[in-house]
Every structure is written in C-alpha cells, then in structure tokens.
Design an enzyme around this catalytic site. Sequence first.
Site, PDB file in Angstrom:
ATOM      1  N   ALA A  19     -19.267  11.906  15.544  1.00  0.00           N
ATOM      2  CA  ALA A  19     -20.239  12.718  14.814  1.00  0.00           C
ATOM      3  C   ALA A  19     -21.165  13.494  15.734  1.00  0.00           C
ATOM      4  CB  ALA A  19     -21.071  11.819  13.900  1.00  0.00           C
ATOM      5  N   GLY A  20     -20.965  13.345  17.054  1.00  0.00           N
ATOM      6  CA  GLY A  20     -21.816  14.048  18.014  1.00  0.00           C
ATOM      7  C   GLY A  20     -23.033  13.226  18.380  1.00  0.00           C
ATOM      8  N   ASP A  60     -26.642  11.276  17.974  1.00  0.00           N
ATOM      9  CA  ASP A  60     -27.135  10.356  16.958  1.00  0.00           C
ATOM     10  C   ASP A  60     -28.409  10.928  16.324  1.00  0.00           C
ATOM     11  OD1 ASP A  60     -27.984   8.226  15.407  1.00  0.00           O
ATOM     12  OD2 ASP A  60     -27.377   6.717  16.875  1.00  0.00           O
ATOM     13  N   HIS A 105     -24.043  15.660  30.181  1.00  0.00           N
ATOM     14  CA  HIS A 105     -23.100  16.745  30.426  1.00  0.00           C
ATOM     15  C   HIS A 105     -22.081  16.421  31.509  1.00  0.00           C
ATOM     16  CE1 HIS A 105     -25.372  20.346  28.455  1.00  0.00           C
ATOM     17  NE2 HIS A 105     -24.873  19.482  27.594  1.00  0.00           N
ATOM     18  N   ASP A 149     -24.544  22.287  23.084  1.00  0.00           N
ATOM     19  CA  ASP A 149     -24.435  21.627  24.378  1.00  0.00           C
ATOM     20  C   ASP A 149     -23.007  21.094  24.552  1.00  0.00           C
ATOM     21  OD1 ASP A 149     -24.328  19.317  22.819  1.00  0.00           O
ATOM     22  OD2 ASP A 149     -26.236  18.504  23.483  1.00  0.00           O
TER      23      ASP A 149
END
Length: 260
Positions: free
Chosen positions: A61-62, A64, A87, A142
């Site tokens: 879901a990417g 939180d 990253h 991002d």
Amino acid sequence: MADLIEHIEGGIATLTLNRPDSLNALSDPMITALLEALDRLGSDPAVGAIVLAASGRAFCAGGDVKAMGSPDPRSTQQKLEWVRWGHRVPLALARCPKVTIASIQGAAMGAGLGMALCCDFRIVARSAKFGLAFVKIGLSTDFGVSWQLPRIVGEARARELMLTGDVFDAAAAQAMGLTTRLVDDDALATETQAWAHRFATGPVLAQASIKRNLLAAQSLGFEQLLEYEATQQIHATETLDHKEAVQAFLQRRPAVFQGR
C-alpha cells in the site's frame, strides 16, 4: 513476526513483504531488511533471480498513512535523511545485478508501485490495482516514481497518473505497458516462478552486464554508452559462460551456465 520473509530455492530468492494487516505498508524494519537482503543476494553466486512478493491480499500500500497521523518530533533535516535512507531501496533494486521480478496481487500503491517499477519484470494478477495517491494526501512523489514511470508508460500518461492520483486496474496497466504478464490470480505464483527459473538458470553474468548497460544508458550520451558497452562486451567474452554458450551452439545442445 518478521516484516520481510526470505526464502531461497533453486537459485531463486523470494522476498515476501509481510505486513498483511497493513496491506504490507512500508515500515522501517521492512526497509532495513530489504536493504540488507538486496545487497547480500545481489552478490550471492547461489542466487540467479530475486522475486519481490507479498503476503495477504495486497502487494504494498506504499507509505503507512496511519502512522503519518501521529506527531513527528523530528527536525526537517532528520526527516529528509529518513526519506533519503528509504530511497536506498529503489536504488538497490535498480542497481541489483540479478534479475528482479515483482509478483503483484491486490493493491500496489505509491512507494509500493515505485518498488515494482524498479524491478525488471512485473507479473500481475488480474485482481491488482495501482495508484499514486501522493497528491491526494498532499505529498509529492517519491521512491523514483517520477523517473521510472514516464520511461515505462510515456510522459503524458505518467503526468496523468501522478497528478490525478487515480486508481487503475490490471487491464489498464497492461494496456499502458506497465505489466510484463497479466495472469489469473491462481496462476500468479506459477507464472512468477517460471519467469524466475528462466533467469536463475540463465547466463547470470550476461544478464547483469545487460542490466548495467541499461542503467548506464539512462545517464550517458550515445558515444559514451558505446564505449561502456564495448568494455562490458569484452569482459563478457572472457567468461566461461560465454565459452560454454558458443560450444553449446556449435554442438547443437542446450548451454549449461555456471555464472563464471
């Protein structure tokens, strides 16, 4: 319960995101484990391919979002360093010398989609849904999304997806070239393993060299890339895998690669 489960069999390393109750939203322990595993497996001669999979009904879901609702005592600089640290995951996937395959079911959103875009291949179940909802929660993109997505689906479509944050299904993903294979849900594991086996038993050194060429092509000019390709090609001719492949061709038999 570990946020990341690792399993190695037949030259295939499977990294399973394991926060199913949170739709496998990223956590610091998950990022830490991913960074360690990708670095180690990338240089492990016993591993020829890496699968990024997920437990439960979603891929990832990417970020939180629930955690974003809590007060954050960190300074701006501390938060920036934290994002830079995260990253390192898309960078590790992009630089990984082993073939990487994202096995996607359910939701692949935000940074989760970003990770999938950094993999070499994406095997996608028909239940999958994708989206870049950064804008809907007042955030910028991002995890390398603004670099990878335009190169896969085109600049105009990437702008639409990033600026609207709209969710799109697996059929739409296939139509825009985001998927490598679109399969029924019950065939996802089998198809993923078939792809992983192909590369795990293939010429892993040549595959790594091709991946380095592709990465270099994203930043070098044409003349510089030709020089880079030349050095990669000569190094490849000196490998035992190349010599075996030539002999197999002449003898009209399948080559047996050993990663040397």
